[in-house]
Enzyme design. Structure first.
Site, PDB file in Angstrom:
ATOM      1  N   GLY A 276      -2.470 -18.085  -2.680  1.00  0.00           N
ATOM      2  CA  GLY A 276      -2.994 -16.805  -3.164  1.00  0.00           C
ATOM      3  C   GLY A 276      -1.901 -15.913  -3.711  1.00  0.00           C
ATOM      4  O   GLY A 276      -0.702 -16.250  -3.664  1.00  0.00           O
TER       5      GLY A 276
ATOM      6  N   SER B  61      -6.922 -27.381  -0.914  1.00  0.00           N
ATOM      7  CA  SER B  61      -5.569 -27.495  -1.478  1.00  0.00           C
ATOM      8  C   SER B  61      -4.708 -28.509  -0.723  1.00  0.00           C
ATOM      9  O   SER B  61      -3.712 -28.996  -1.254  1.00  0.00           O
ATOM     10  CB  SER B  61      -4.866 -26.138  -1.443  1.00  0.00           C
ATOM     11  OG  SER B  61      -5.510 -25.213  -2.267  1.00  0.00           O
TER      12      SER B  61
ATOM     13  N   CYS C  14      -1.235  -1.597   1.932  1.00  0.00           N
ATOM     14  CA  CYS C  14      -0.399  -1.245   0.780  1.00  0.00           C
ATOM     15  C   CYS C  14      -0.649   0.184   0.307  1.00  0.00           C
ATOM     16  O   CYS C  14       0.263   0.852  -0.182  1.00  0.00           O
ATOM     17  CB  CYS C  14      -0.640  -2.229  -0.363  1.00  0.00           C
ATOM     18  SG  CYS C  14      -2.375  -2.433  -0.789  1.00  0.00           S
TER      19      CYS C  14
ATOM     20  N   GLN D 260      -4.859   2.736  -7.442  1.00  0.00           N
ATOM     21  CA  GLN D 260      -4.354   1.451  -6.958  1.00  0.00           C
ATOM     22  C   GLN D 260      -4.452   0.335  -7.995  1.00  0.00           C
ATOM     23  O   GLN D 260      -5.464   0.159  -8.670  1.00  0.00           O
ATOM     24  CB  GLN D 260      -5.109   1.072  -5.676  1.00  0.00           C
ATOM     25  CG  GLN D 260      -4.869   2.095  -4.578  1.00  0.00           C
ATOM     26  CD  GLN D 260      -5.425   1.716  -3.223  1.00  0.00           C
ATOM     27  OE1 GLN D 260      -5.731   2.592  -2.426  1.00  0.00           O
ATOM     28  NE2 GLN D 260      -5.556   0.427  -2.932  1.00  0.00           N
TER      29      GLN D 260
ATOM     30  N   SER E 283      -3.494  -5.847  -8.723  1.00  0.00           N
ATOM     31  CA  SER E 283      -2.905  -6.928  -7.913  1.00  0.00           C
ATOM     32  C   SER E 283      -3.198  -6.726  -6.435  1.00  0.00           C
ATOM     33  O   SER E 283      -3.140  -7.671  -5.654  1.00  0.00           O
ATOM     34  CB  SER E 283      -1.391  -7.026  -8.149  1.00  0.00           C
ATOM     35  OG  SER E 283      -0.762  -5.798  -7.839  1.00  0.00           O
TER      36      SER E 283
ATOM     37  N   GLU F 253     -10.865   0.721   1.916  1.00  0.00           N
ATOM     38  CA  GLU F 253      -9.508   1.227   1.674  1.00  0.00           C
ATOM     39  C   GLU F 253      -9.332   2.674   2.139  1.00  0.00           C
ATOM     40  O   GLU F 253      -8.265   3.055   2.607  1.00  0.00           O
ATOM     41  CB  GLU F 253      -9.209   1.114   0.177  1.00  0.00           C
ATOM     42  CG  GLU F 253      -7.760   0.975  -0.152  1.00  0.00           C
ATOM     43  CD  GLU F 253      -7.155  -0.376   0.158  1.00  0.00           C
ATOM     44  OE1 GLU F 253      -5.977  -0.544  -0.148  1.00  0.00           O
ATOM     45  OE2 GLU F 253      -7.829  -1.261   0.713  1.00  0.00           O
TER      46      GLU F 253
ATOM     47  N   LYS G 282      -8.737   2.850   5.917  1.00  0.00           N
ATOM     48  CA  LYS G 282      -7.365   2.390   6.222  1.00  0.00           C
ATOM     49  C   LYS G 282      -6.351   3.471   5.872  1.00  0.00           C
ATOM     50  O   LYS G 282      -5.404   3.731   6.614  1.00  0.00           O
ATOM     51  CB  LYS G 282      -7.042   1.116   5.426  1.00  0.00           C
ATOM     52  CG  LYS G 282      -7.835  -0.118   5.843  1.00  0.00           C
ATOM     53  CD  LYS G 282      -7.539  -1.254   4.880  1.00  0.00           C
ATOM     54  CE  LYS G 282      -8.457  -2.435   5.104  1.00  0.00           C
ATOM     55  NZ  LYS G 282      -8.300  -3.464   4.059  1.00  0.00           N
TER      56      LYS G 282
ATOM     57  N   HIS H 293       0.971   1.261  -6.682  1.00  0.00           N
ATOM     58  CA  HIS H 293      -0.020   2.217  -6.197  1.00  0.00           C
ATOM     59  C   HIS H 293       0.589   3.619  -6.273  1.00  0.00           C
ATOM     60  O   HIS H 293       1.672   3.874  -5.727  1.00  0.00           O
ATOM     61  CB  HIS H 293      -0.392   1.926  -4.741  1.00  0.00           C
ATOM     62  CG  HIS H 293      -1.255   0.711  -4.559  1.00  0.00           C
ATOM     63  ND1 HIS H 293      -1.733  -0.042  -5.598  1.00  0.00           N
ATOM     64  CD2 HIS H 293      -1.738   0.129  -3.408  1.00  0.00           C
ATOM     65  CE1 HIS H 293      -2.470  -1.047  -5.110  1.00  0.00           C
ATOM     66  NE2 HIS H 293      -2.488  -0.959  -3.794  1.00  0.00           N
TER      67      HIS H 293
ATOM     68  N   ASN I  77       2.912  -2.290  -4.653  1.00  0.00           N
ATOM     69  CA  ASN I  77       1.919  -2.694  -3.646  1.00  0.00           C
ATOM     70  C   ASN I  77       2.058  -4.124  -3.161  1.00  0.00           C
ATOM     71  O   ASN I  77       1.690  -4.422  -2.021  1.00  0.00           O
ATOM     72  CB  ASN I  77       0.499  -2.478  -4.188  1.00  0.00           C
ATOM     73  CG  ASN I  77       0.261  -3.185  -5.497  1.00  0.00           C
ATOM     74  OD1 ASN I  77       0.879  -2.847  -6.509  1.00  0.00           O
ATOM     75  ND2 ASN I  77      -0.629  -4.159  -5.512  1.00  0.00           N
ATOM     76  N   THR I  78       2.590  -5.049  -3.971  1.00  0.00           N
ATOM     77  CA  THR I  78       2.721  -6.419  -3.455  1.00  0.00           C
ATOM     78  C   THR I  78       4.131  -6.719  -2.942  1.00  0.00           C
ATOM     79  O   THR I  78       4.350  -7.741  -2.312  1.00  0.00           O
ATOM     80  CB  THR I  78       2.311  -7.493  -4.501  1.00  0.00           C
ATOM     81  OG1 THR I  78       3.235  -7.494  -5.570  1.00  0.00           O
ATOM     82  CG2 THR I  78       0.899  -7.272  -4.998  1.00  0.00           C
TER      83      THR I  78
END
Length: 361
Positions: A14, A41, A158, A184, A187, A210, A213, A251, A336-337
């Site tokens: 992912g 996979s 994130c 946001q 991704s 979201e 959170k 973000h 964010n990632t």
């Protein structure tokens, strides 16, 4: 470190799994030796399993291309090949809670990007610069799990990374009420524009789960350890709206704050730029030298110009102004990632390693 620790990535195919793999290429302490994903996979090489779905801007690292993907559900087999795992699996919350505990019970530490265990009372949810002391709850978690080495630690959502660090830098002025709106990137949903063409030139004013959170997780980060669990803070009260915008990474937050103690703009900026934590003191490999930068220009921070500050591990704050309804308002930006997902988890794992929670089996 004499010998690199063997790392497994759960949910390796992912977007967050891919980000882990790209961030860990040439890491001085950790080496990806195992990739695990869904049964469909399993048995393929990583390159075959990902196929045309490699979503990073950098090429797939050569070292992982030919790793054979293991079945993430084959917990014992995966655990035998690693010293610890990063978890980025795409399952229901109940399934994630179960599989992460199963790994921990094989005496394999789990550092998770997932939200499933963020409110498990004895699981630490940590931004390493802000609440590293919460790792102390691990000893109580181990007692519950019946483990000597295995445990679960998580990083927070994130969305909160663009404003929570600033509020943490200002804790001495006692922020008690916050309004935040986050803008946001796609991704954050594991998507690119190729996957999600309807996001081009579009804004969607809803991201499932979201807002809760964004309002609650900072309170857990500012909480304290009591009776073997983390008790969340009562303040500041936060209300949030979360909006999906046509941006790939980054973000942005627009935040308004009320403080109990008066502070000048100069004081607030000084607290931001001098805010450091254990990762900076220990010079951890992924730690940004400058955790928070303040930008004086009226039109900054901008995603295109500033999202990669400190290789995506730093936070950018700008447009700090007095407000007519609240005391102060500002704009925040985080990747964010990287800081918000895989990079934040890698930094947690580095601190856990430095503190002796993670070691070679």
């Amino acid at each position: 470190m004499e010998k690199k620790l063997r790392v497994g990535i759960l949910g390796a195919t992912g977007m967050v799994g891919q980000r882990f793999i790209s961030l860990l290429e040439n890491h001085p302490w950790f080496e990806v030796t195992t990739v695990a994903a869904s049964p469909r996979s399993a048995g393929k090489t990583y390159e075959e399993a990902v196929g045309g779905r490699w979503k990073m801007t950098t090429p797939m690292p050569e070292k992982v291309k030919n790793l054979v993907v293991m079945n993430v559900n084959d917990v014992d087999a995966v655990s035998k090949t690693v010293d610890f795992v990063f978890s980025a699996v795409d399952m229901t919350k109940e399934e994630i809670r179960a599989i992460e505990e199963a790994y921990a019970k094989t005496e394999t530490p789990v550092v998770s990007n997932n939200s499933a265990h963020r409110w498990t009372p004895d699981v630490p949810m940590v931004i390493p610069e802000i609440n590293p002391d919460h790792f102390e709850v691990i000893k109580f978690q181990k007692q519950r799990l019946g483990t000597t080495r295995g445990f679960i630690a998580v990083k927070p959502n994130c969305s909160i990374q663009s404003y929570t660090p600033a509020l943490s830098a200002w804790r001495e002025f006692e922020p008690y009420e916050v309004v935040a709106t986050t803008y946001q990137a796609i991704s954050g949903a594991g998507k690119t524009f190729k996957d999600w063409p309807e996001m081009v030139e579009n804004v969607i004013p809803y991201i499932g789960g979201e807002e809760e959170k964004s309002e609650q997780e900072p309170l857990r980060i500012w909480g304290h350890l009591e009776g073997g669990v983390i008790v969340k803070a009562k303040e500041p009260v936060i209300t949030c709206q979360c909006v999906r915008v046509p941006v790939l990474n980054g973000h942005t937050a627009a935040a308004f704050v009320k403080f109990r103690k008066k502070a000048s703009k100069e004081q607030l900026i000084e607290k931001l730029v001098n805010f450091k934590g254990l990762p900076q003191e220990l010079e951890l490999p992924s730690a940004p030298k400058q955790f928070i930068q303040y930008m004086e220009e009226d039109n900054r921070p901008q995603v295109k110009l500033d999202v990669d500050f400190e290789k995506g591990m730093g936070v950018s704050i700008g447009r700090l102004r007095e407000d007519t309804v609240y005391d102060w308002k500002f704009i925040g930006l985080s990747h964010n990632t990287v800081r918000g997902a895989a990079g934040g988890a890698v930094l947690c794992a580095e601190l856990l390693t430095k503190q002796g929670y993670i070691s070679a089996k």
